[in-house]
Design a protein around this motif. Structure first.
Motif, PDB file in Angstrom:
ATOM      1  N   VAL A   1       0.845  -1.201   0.000  1.00 58.90           N
ATOM      2  CA  VAL A   1       0.000   0.000   0.000  1.00 58.90           C
ATOM      3  C   VAL A   1       0.875   1.245   0.000  1.00 58.90           C
ATOM      4  O   VAL A   1       0.691   2.151  -0.827  1.00 58.90           O
ATOM      5  CB  VAL A   1      -0.973   0.002   1.202  1.00 58.90           C
ATOM      6  CG1 VAL A   1      -1.648   1.359   1.356  1.00 58.90           C
ATOM      7  CG2 VAL A   1      -2.015  -1.104   1.059  1.00 58.90           C
ATOM      8  N   CYS A   2       1.839   1.310   0.914  1.00 60.54           N
ATOM      9  CA  CYS A   2       2.686   2.513   1.012  1.00 60.54           C
ATOM     10  C   CYS A   2       3.520   2.723  -0.251  1.00 60.54           C
ATOM     11  O   CYS A   2       3.577   3.838  -0.789  1.00 60.54           O
ATOM     12  CB  CYS A   2       3.582   2.427   2.245  1.00 60.54           C
ATOM     13  SG  CYS A   2       2.664   2.503   3.795  1.00 60.54           S
ATOM     14  N   PHE A   3       4.145   1.665  -0.740  1.00 64.54           N
ATOM     15  CA  PHE A   3       4.959   1.777  -1.946  1.00 64.54           C
ATOM     16  C   PHE A   3       4.088   2.080  -3.159  1.00 64.54           C
ATOM     17  O   PHE A   3       4.458   2.887  -4.019  1.00 64.54           O
ATOM     18  CB  PHE A   3       5.775   0.503  -2.160  1.00 64.54           C
ATOM     19  CG  PHE A   3       6.778   0.613  -3.274  1.00 64.54           C
ATOM     20  CD1 PHE A   3       7.837   1.502  -3.193  1.00 64.54           C
ATOM     21  CD2 PHE A   3       6.660  -0.170  -4.409  1.00 64.54           C
ATOM     22  CE1 PHE A   3       8.758   1.620  -4.220  1.00 64.54           C
ATOM     23  CE2 PHE A   3       7.571  -0.066  -5.449  1.00 64.54           C
ATOM     24  CZ  PHE A   3       8.629   0.826  -5.353  1.00 64.54           C
ATOM     25  N   GLY A   4       2.923   1.453  -3.233  1.00 61.18           N
ATOM     26  CA  GLY A   4       1.998   1.714  -4.341  1.00 61.18           C
ATOM     27  C   GLY A   4       1.534   3.160  -4.377  1.00 61.18           C
ATOM     28  O   GLY A   4       1.431   3.764  -5.448  1.00 61.18           O
ATOM     29  N   LEU A   5       1.267   3.724  -3.206  1.00 61.21           N
ATOM     30  CA  LEU A   5       0.860   5.137  -3.160  1.00 61.21           C
ATOM     31  C   LEU A   5       2.005   6.045  -3.590  1.00 61.21           C
ATOM     32  O   LEU A   5       1.783   7.027  -4.309  1.00 61.21           O
ATOM     33  CB  LEU A   5       0.364   5.506  -1.762  1.00 61.21           C
ATOM     34  CG  LEU A   5      -0.988   4.931  -1.376  1.00 61.21           C
ATOM     35  CD1 LEU A   5      -1.304   5.251   0.084  1.00 61.21           C
ATOM     36  CD2 LEU A   5      -2.086   5.454  -2.287  1.00 61.21           C
ATOM     37  N   LEU A   6       3.223   5.732  -3.170  1.00 65.75           N
ATOM     38  CA  LEU A   6       4.365   6.539  -3.590  1.00 65.75           C
ATOM     39  C   LEU A   6       4.571   6.442  -5.103  1.00 65.75           C
ATOM     40  O   LEU A   6       4.822   7.454  -5.764  1.00 65.75           O
ATOM     41  CB  LEU A   6       5.626   6.108  -2.840  1.00 65.75           C
ATOM     42  CG  LEU A   6       6.842   6.991  -3.046  1.00 65.75           C
ATOM     43  CD1 LEU A   6       6.559   8.439  -2.626  1.00 65.75           C
ATOM     44  CD2 LEU A   6       8.030   6.442  -2.272  1.00 65.75           C
ATOM     45  N   LEU A   7       4.434   5.244  -5.653  1.00 65.61           N
ATOM     46  CA  LEU A   7       4.525   5.084  -7.113  1.00 65.61           C
ATOM     47  C   LEU A   7       3.408   5.843  -7.826  1.00 65.61           C
ATOM     48  O   LEU A   7       3.632   6.414  -8.899  1.00 65.61           O
ATOM     49  CB  LEU A   7       4.474   3.605  -7.498  1.00 65.61           C
ATOM     50  CG  LEU A   7       5.748   2.807  -7.316  1.00 65.61           C
ATOM     51  CD1 LEU A   7       5.522   1.345  -7.696  1.00 65.61           C
ATOM     52  CD2 LEU A   7       6.883   3.383  -8.121  1.00 65.61           C
ATOM     53  N   THR A   8       2.214   5.852  -7.234  1.00 68.68           N
ATOM     54  CA  THR A   8       1.105   6.609  -7.820  1.00 68.68           C
ATOM     55  C   THR A   8       1.443   8.099  -7.856  1.00 68.68           C
ATOM     56  O   THR A   8       1.212   8.766  -8.869  1.00 68.68           O
ATOM     57  CB  THR A   8      -0.193   6.371  -7.027  1.00 68.68           C
ATOM     58  OG1 THR A   8      -0.502   4.984  -7.067  1.00 68.68           O
ATOM     59  CG2 THR A   8      -1.346   7.182  -7.591  1.00 68.68           C
ATOM     60  N   GLY A   9       1.987   8.608  -6.757  1.00 72.06           N
ATOM     61  CA  GLY A   9       2.404  10.012  -6.727  1.00 72.06           C
ATOM     62  C   GLY A   9       3.447  10.313  -7.792  1.00 72.06           C
ATOM     63  O   GLY A   9       3.379  11.338  -8.480  1.00 72.06           O
ATOM     64  N   ALA A  10       4.419   9.404  -7.947  1.00 75.19           N
ATOM     65  CA  ALA A  10       5.454   9.596  -8.970  1.00 75.19           C
ATOM     66  C   ALA A  10       4.848   9.549 -10.370  1.00 75.19           C
ATOM     67  O   ALA A  10       5.197  10.362 -11.242  1.00 75.19           O
ATOM     68  CB  ALA A  10       6.534   8.525  -8.811  1.00 75.19           C
ATOM     69  N   PHE A  11       3.920   8.611 -10.592  1.00 73.63           N
ATOM     70  CA  PHE A  11       3.239   8.517 -11.879  1.00 73.63           C
ATOM     71  C   PHE A  11       2.489   9.820 -12.183  1.00 73.63           C
ATOM     72  O   PHE A  11       2.543  10.326 -13.311  1.00 73.63           O
ATOM     73  CB  PHE A  11       2.261   7.339 -11.892  1.00 73.63           C
ATOM     74  CG  PHE A  11       1.254   7.424 -13.009  1.00 73.63           C
ATOM     75  CD1 PHE A  11       1.602   7.084 -14.301  1.00 73.63           C
ATOM     76  CD2 PHE A  11      -0.033   7.886 -12.769  1.00 73.63           C
ATOM     77  CE1 PHE A  11       0.677   7.192 -15.350  1.00 73.63           C
ATOM     78  CE2 PHE A  11      -0.956   7.992 -13.800  1.00 73.63           C
ATOM     79  CZ  PHE A  11      -0.597   7.640 -15.088  1.00 73.63           C
TER      80      PHE A  11
END
Length: 116
Positions: free
Chosen positions: A66-76
């Motif tokens: 969840v945490c890594f996915g949200l960070l990747l979403t922000g980067a995307f």
């Protein structure tokens, strides 16, 4: 937590995540004017804090994902804004997203501790 409650939180998470991505990629003319740079960063942090709380509540066994996915979403989002031609990506926005994820994680952990 009951299955219906978990399902509802998961739906709220995915609807919220979709909403954040769509709103982040709209042309700026379709958005309300920004009052200040600080408010923009606060919106990023608050949005990702809320997403972290919802995501971790709905998927407590998937903390890292969840945490890594949200960070990747922000980067995307920042990359997509940079490539869009009508928005601009900003690493400070991504940092504000990270701050929000950390704050949201802290809120979730605190609530989890209180519910013991």
């Amino acid at each position: 937590m009951t299955r219906p409650a978990t399902a509802l939180i998961r739906v709220a998470f995915w609807v919220s995540l979709f909403s954040v991505v769509v709103l982040s990629l709209l042309p700026t003319e379709q958005l309300p004017p920004q009052v200040s740079l600080v408010w923009d960063k606060a919106q990023h942090a608050a949005g990702f804090a809320g997403l972290a709380v919802l995501g971790l509540t709905g998927y407590p066994a998937s903390f890292k994902q969840v945490c890594f996915g949200l960070l990747l979403t922000g980067a995307f989002i920042e990359l997509a804004q940079h490539l869009s031609g009508w928005r601009h990506g900003d690493l400070v926005d991504l940092f504000a997203d990270l701050v929000g994820i950390v704050v949201g994680t802290g809120i979730w952990m605190g609530a989890k501790h209180l519910n013991r």
